[in-house]
Design a protein around this motif. Structure first.
Motif, PDB file in Angstrom:
ATOM      1  N   HIS A 244       0.835  -1.208   0.000  1.00 44.40           N
ATOM      2  CA  HIS A 244       0.000   0.000   0.000  1.00 44.40           C
ATOM      3  C   HIS A 244       0.871   1.261   0.000  1.00 44.40           C
ATOM      4  N   LEU A 245       1.923   1.244   0.827  1.00 45.86           N
ATOM      5  CA  LEU A 245       2.816   2.405   0.904  1.00 45.86           C
ATOM      6  C   LEU A 245       3.504   2.644  -0.445  1.00 45.86           C
ATOM      7  N   ARG A 246       3.941   1.551  -1.079  1.00 49.18           N
ATOM      8  CA  ARG A 246       4.610   1.722  -2.367  1.00 49.18           C
ATOM      9  C   ARG A 246       3.638   2.270  -3.406  1.00 49.18           C
ATOM     10  N   ARG A 247       2.414   1.780  -3.370  1.00 50.70           N
ATOM     11  CA  ARG A 247       1.438   2.251  -4.354  1.00 50.70           C
ATOM     12  C   ARG A 247       1.029   3.693  -4.076  1.00 50.70           C
ATOM     13  N   LEU A 248       0.945   4.062  -2.785  1.00 46.69           N
ATOM     14  CA  LEU A 248       0.647   5.461  -2.457  1.00 46.69           C
ATOM     15  C   LEU A 248       1.704   6.366  -3.088  1.00 46.69           C
ATOM     16  N   ALA A 249       2.969   5.935  -3.027  1.00 48.93           N
ATOM     17  CA  ALA A 249       4.056   6.753  -3.555  1.00 48.93           C
ATOM     18  C   ALA A 249       4.020   6.799  -5.082  1.00 48.93           C
ATOM     19  N   ILE A 250       3.939   5.631  -5.705  1.00 54.88           N
ATOM     20  CA  ILE A 250       4.087   5.563  -7.163  1.00 54.88           C
ATOM     21  C   ILE A 250       2.801   5.955  -7.883  1.00 54.88           C
ATOM     22  N   VAL A 251       1.679   5.391  -7.444  1.00 56.65           N
ATOM     23  CA  VAL A 251       0.404   5.655  -8.130  1.00 56.65           C
ATOM     24  C   VAL A 251      -0.257   6.909  -7.558  1.00 56.65           C
ATOM     25  N   GLY A 252      -0.251   7.023  -6.228  1.00 59.64           N
ATOM     26  CA  GLY A 252      -0.961   8.116  -5.573  1.00 59.64           C
ATOM     27  C   GLY A 252      -0.155   9.402  -5.517  1.00 59.64           C
ATOM     28  N   LYS A 253       1.145   9.333  -5.878  1.00 55.43           N
ATOM     29  CA  LYS A 253       2.031  10.507  -5.837  1.00 55.43           C
ATOM     30  C   LYS A 253       1.990  11.178  -4.461  1.00 55.43           C
ATOM     31  N   GLU A 254       1.829  10.396  -3.443  1.00 53.50           N
ATOM     32  CA  GLU A 254       1.740  10.903  -2.084  1.00 53.50           C
ATOM     33  C   GLU A 254       3.132  11.409  -1.676  1.00 53.50           C
ATOM     34  N   GLN A 255       3.191  12.555  -1.014  1.00 58.11           N
ATOM     35  CA  GLN A 255       4.481  13.214  -0.801  1.00 58.11           C
ATOM     36  C   GLN A 255       5.035  13.103   0.629  1.00 58.11           C
ATOM     37  N   THR A 256       4.264  12.543   1.549  1.00 58.25           N
ATOM     38  CA  THR A 256       4.761  12.450   2.932  1.00 58.25           C
ATOM     39  C   THR A 256       5.151  11.024   3.287  1.00 58.25           C
ATOM     40  N   LEU A 257       4.292  10.076   2.901  1.00 55.35           N
ATOM     41  CA  LEU A 257       4.532   8.674   3.284  1.00 55.35           C
ATOM     42  C   LEU A 257       5.399   7.935   2.266  1.00 55.35           C
ATOM     43  N   ASN A 258       5.923   8.657   1.281  1.00 55.85           N
ATOM     44  CA  ASN A 258       6.673   7.989   0.199  1.00 55.85           C
ATOM     45  C   ASN A 258       8.115   7.699   0.625  1.00 55.85           C
TER      46      ASN A 258
END
Lengths: 449, 316
Positions: A244-258
């Motif tokens: 989930h964390l990896r997908r948040l970073a790569i797909v979700g472009k999330e900037q804090t949990l990446n």
């Protein structure tokens, strides 16, 4: 990165000065996309262009580098979810856990074991990266002093804030070591020590809380943050959270949990830990921890990691040359194959299975299998002749008979002419090599039998 | 304990439109029906774990021979144990190798048929039978072998590019599933499934082995081929939406799995881990079934999958 080479090119100076080491600005844009150049390589970028391109060329997932700058151990900085989309960059670090209670004697043993746990295969050196030291209670830090004196400072230290402060004084400033406060209230003070931070993500915490902790550390001046997950989690939940964390970073472009992740499941047998870590390596963990350095549990894990982090666009190549299999002598057979790693492994495995000592000749065809190399014109008599002349096989044998793969029987005449060796056509399928070698190496018995 | 929804609140991902992979029964299990890549969502990790039952132990590395019972190995007895430890299916490789110009002896065929009939009587578990035989032998072999299997339950292969028609015909005549195999290539895998389909085999009745590379011997190719097949299916490609099988016994074709002491460590401990991690590699990529060779490797993978699927309170 979302921009195309042309879109990037629009923001470049377009003077084709070549100072970035690429002849044209469009060429520079293309290698930027491939991740082989940095914006800083261009001396003429305007501030606006730098800001614009900087924002759109940042990696979706942050990278934290540990160890010394000359020989960094990168965690994270990945760009894709699936290795076939491009490649994974930073092989999962394997850390060995050391407890402060094991003392310097324990550390000495562990250091010896760590240095022995080095496997060389296919031209690659596989090894664990270093130590995670856990300081239990108010212990003195002999163990860290010892590791520093042996020039293997720990890559991570877990402990109370006082111990972490002392540790950061012992560890050389230029060595990047993750510091992990056992008490979340110490995040701010530990973040100020100037070393990267390992923040535990405990089972039951929400992502909101974790993001707040990350922001606290960033506010205190530390951007380099790794999240640790493991022991208190249910094994399926933690793997799902890693994904989930990896997908948040790569797909979700999330900037804090990446942030990169460290996976640690303590208290299991080396075998169980190896299996759990294998699952974590397959599901995106950036570092994993072993409690003991049992090489039989470690070696499959290191090979798995090296496979998944290999560049899928480049075939793995074996250095060309002569490979002795089973202590061959002067009259042992000489067998030719190509330098694609799978081809090499299959053929060498089948030769070893035959128990007929042989010289295996590996010809450089840019990492292609036998048939592909033949079809693409890379497996040529000239290349084979050059290999025969340069690899030293002439001194190792008293004959001139070369066994070639059955798939390229067509080139045997041309090859014999070019090299002056007698060419013997081997089987088409390497699994037939044992049978072939048995009748080849003892023809008399075959006649009698 | 908070739920997954509470933990991820504010940090969720947009749910992607996905076409579920085909749902297929393998014995008691219902496999497939995936809507996401493994561990990308909260549904259980669905995978059938089978044990390989060899007709004899010839040509195996000594470690494995000893582990499987050595001289006392009896396939039927071993199969009984495999059922006892909870295998979801039995994988039976049957190899027929003869020299050019010779023909198969009826003894050999009868031996194979006898073993299959006995296995079918021993257990209700599905059998997945993998014949290794040249194309010219199939005419003699297939009727006998297929006739010994149970329609509606067992699977027979391996159908390849040059033999799929023969297998498709036998599978239809005896109502068997087809084990298909392609050489680590997504396009060839898809093509073979389409060819089987156009020869009357429904995609639900194909289990595809995209060729398993053991750890260190191409596991990364298998991993990526399976991931791409799965992603294709989730994006709506029906031809790749059937079952995928990995054969982790292939780990044993690399000598580093089991050979010597040295930097790789104790082979007795290393080999089952080597195979188990080969299996894990395929399962995390998206395989629906995995045939294991070493009983300890089976135990490791079974336990890992059990733990992953356990409720949080049972986990500890």
């Amino acid at each position: 990165m979302a921009l195309s080479a042309l879109e990037i090119y629009k923001h470049l100076p377009q003077k084709n000065c070549g100072e970035c080491a690429v002849a044209t600005c469009l060429g520079f844009a293309m290698i930027l996309i491939a991740g082989e150049a940095e914006l800083a390589d261009c001396p003429y970028l305007t501030k606006e262009a730098l800001a614009f391109l900087g924002a759109s060329t940042t990696l979706p997932m942050r990278k934290v580098e540990l160890g010394y700058e000359e020989n960094p151990i990168p965690l994270g900085g990945e760009e894709v979810l699936f290795r076939h989309d491009k490649r994974f960059h930073s092989p999962t670090a394997i850390l060995l856990r050391l407890s402060s209670s094991s003392g310097t004697r324990g550390a000495k043993e562990a250091l010896g074991a760590l240095q022995n746990a080095v496997v060389e295969r296919a031209g690659e050196v596989l090894a664990p990266q270093g130590f995670l030291v856990e300081i239990e209670g108010k212990q003195d830090l002999d163990i860290i002093e010892f590791l520093v004196s042996k020039n293997r400072p720990p890559l991570a230290v877990v402990g109370g804030s006082d111990e972490l402060k002392k540790a950061s004084e012992i560890i050389p400033k230029e060595h990047r070591t993750l510091l992990a406060p056992t008490n979340p209230r110490d995040l701010t003070s530990v973040a100020r020590l100037g070393q990267p931070l390992l923040i535990p993500f405990r089972w039951g915490q929400s992502l909101k809380q974790v993001a707040q902790e990350i922001e606290t550390a960033v506010d205190a001046g530390m951007e380099d943050i790794v999240l640790s997950l493991g022991g208190d989690w249910q094994s399926g939940s933690v793997l799902r959270m890693l994904a989930h964390l990896r997908r948040l970073a790569i797909v979700g472009k999330e900037q804090t949990l990446n942030r990169p992740t460290l996976y640690y499941f303590p208290g299991e047998s080396p075998a169980e830990q190896s299996i759990k870590n294998a699952l974590a390596v397959c599901r995106y963990a950036n570092a994993v921890v072993m409690d003991s350095l049992d090489v039989s549990a470690l070696s499959p894990l290191m090979v798995l990691r090296s496979e998944l982090y290999a560049d899928p666009q480049k075939p793995i190549q074996i250095p060309p040359g002569v490979y002795p299999l089973g202590a061959p002598g002067k009259d042992s057979p000489v067998i030719l194959t190509t330098n694609f790693s799978l081809t090499y492994f299959l053929v060498s495995g089948d030769i070893e299975a035959s128990s007929v000592p042989s010289h295996l000749l590996i010809v450089d065809v840019e990492g292609q299998s036998v048939l592909t190399a033949y079809a693409s014109g890379k497996l040529t008599p000239t290349r084979v002749r050059k290999l025969l002349e340069s690899c030293g096989i002439e001194e190792k044998v008293n004959h001139h008979r070369l066994i070639i793969p059955g798939l390229v029987s067509k080139i045997s005449g041309e090859l014999a002419e070019e090299c002056g060796w007698e060419i013997v056509v081997g089987p088409k399928d390497s699994s037939r090599l044992p049978a072939f070698l048995h009748s080849y190496s003892s023809p008399k018995e075959v006649h009698l039998g | 304990m908070p739920s997954w929804e509470e933990i991820t609140e504010g940090y969720t991902l947009p749910s992607a439109e996905a076409t579920p992979t085909l749902e297929v029964a393998l014995g008691e299990l219902r496999l497939g029906g995936r809507t996401a890549m493994p561990l990308f969502e909260s549904s259980p990790l669905k995978v059938a774990l089978g044990l390989t039952v060899l007709p004899h132990l010839g040509g195996l590395p000594p470690t494995l021979t000893v582990e499987l019972g050595g001289e006392n190995y009896v396939p039927l007895k071993y199969a009984q144990e495999a059922v006892g430890v909870g295998a979801d299916f039995l994988f039976v490789p049957l190899s027929f190798e003869i020299e050019e110009g010779e023909s198969l002896s009826s003894n050999e065929i009868e031996g194979a048929v006898g073993l299959l009939s006995e296995l079918a009587q021993l257990t209700d578990l599905p059998l997945i039978v993998e014949l290794s035989a040249e194309k010219r032998l199939l005419d003699t072999l297939l009727n006998a072998v297929a006739g010994a299997l149970r329609g509606g339950k067992d699977w027979l292969g391996r159908a390849e590019e040059d033999t799929y028609r023969t297998y498709a015909a036998a599978a239809q005549a005896y109502d068997l599933g087809v084990l298909a195999q392609s050489p680590m290539d997504i396009n060839l895998a898809k093509q073979l499934n389409i060819l089987l389909h156009s020869n009357g085999i429904h995609y639900e009745r194909i289990i595809h082995d995209p060729l398993t590379g053991g750890l260190g011997y191409g596991a990364q190719y298998t991993f990526s081929v399976i991931e791409r097949l799965r992603l294709g299916a989730l994006a709506g490609d029906e031809a790749t939406s059937g079952l995928i099988l990995v054969n982790s016994g292939e780990a044993w074709s690399g000598r580093e799995c089991y050979s010597g002491q040295g930097p790789l460590g104790d082979p007795e401990k290393r080999a089952p881990l080597w195979e188990a991690q080969t299996a894990i590699c395929g399962i995390v990529a998206g395989a629906d079934a995995c045939a294991l060779l070493h009983p300890q490797a089976f135990a490791y993978v079974r336990e890992a999958v059990r733990e992953i699927n356990a409720e949080p309170e049972e986990a500890v």
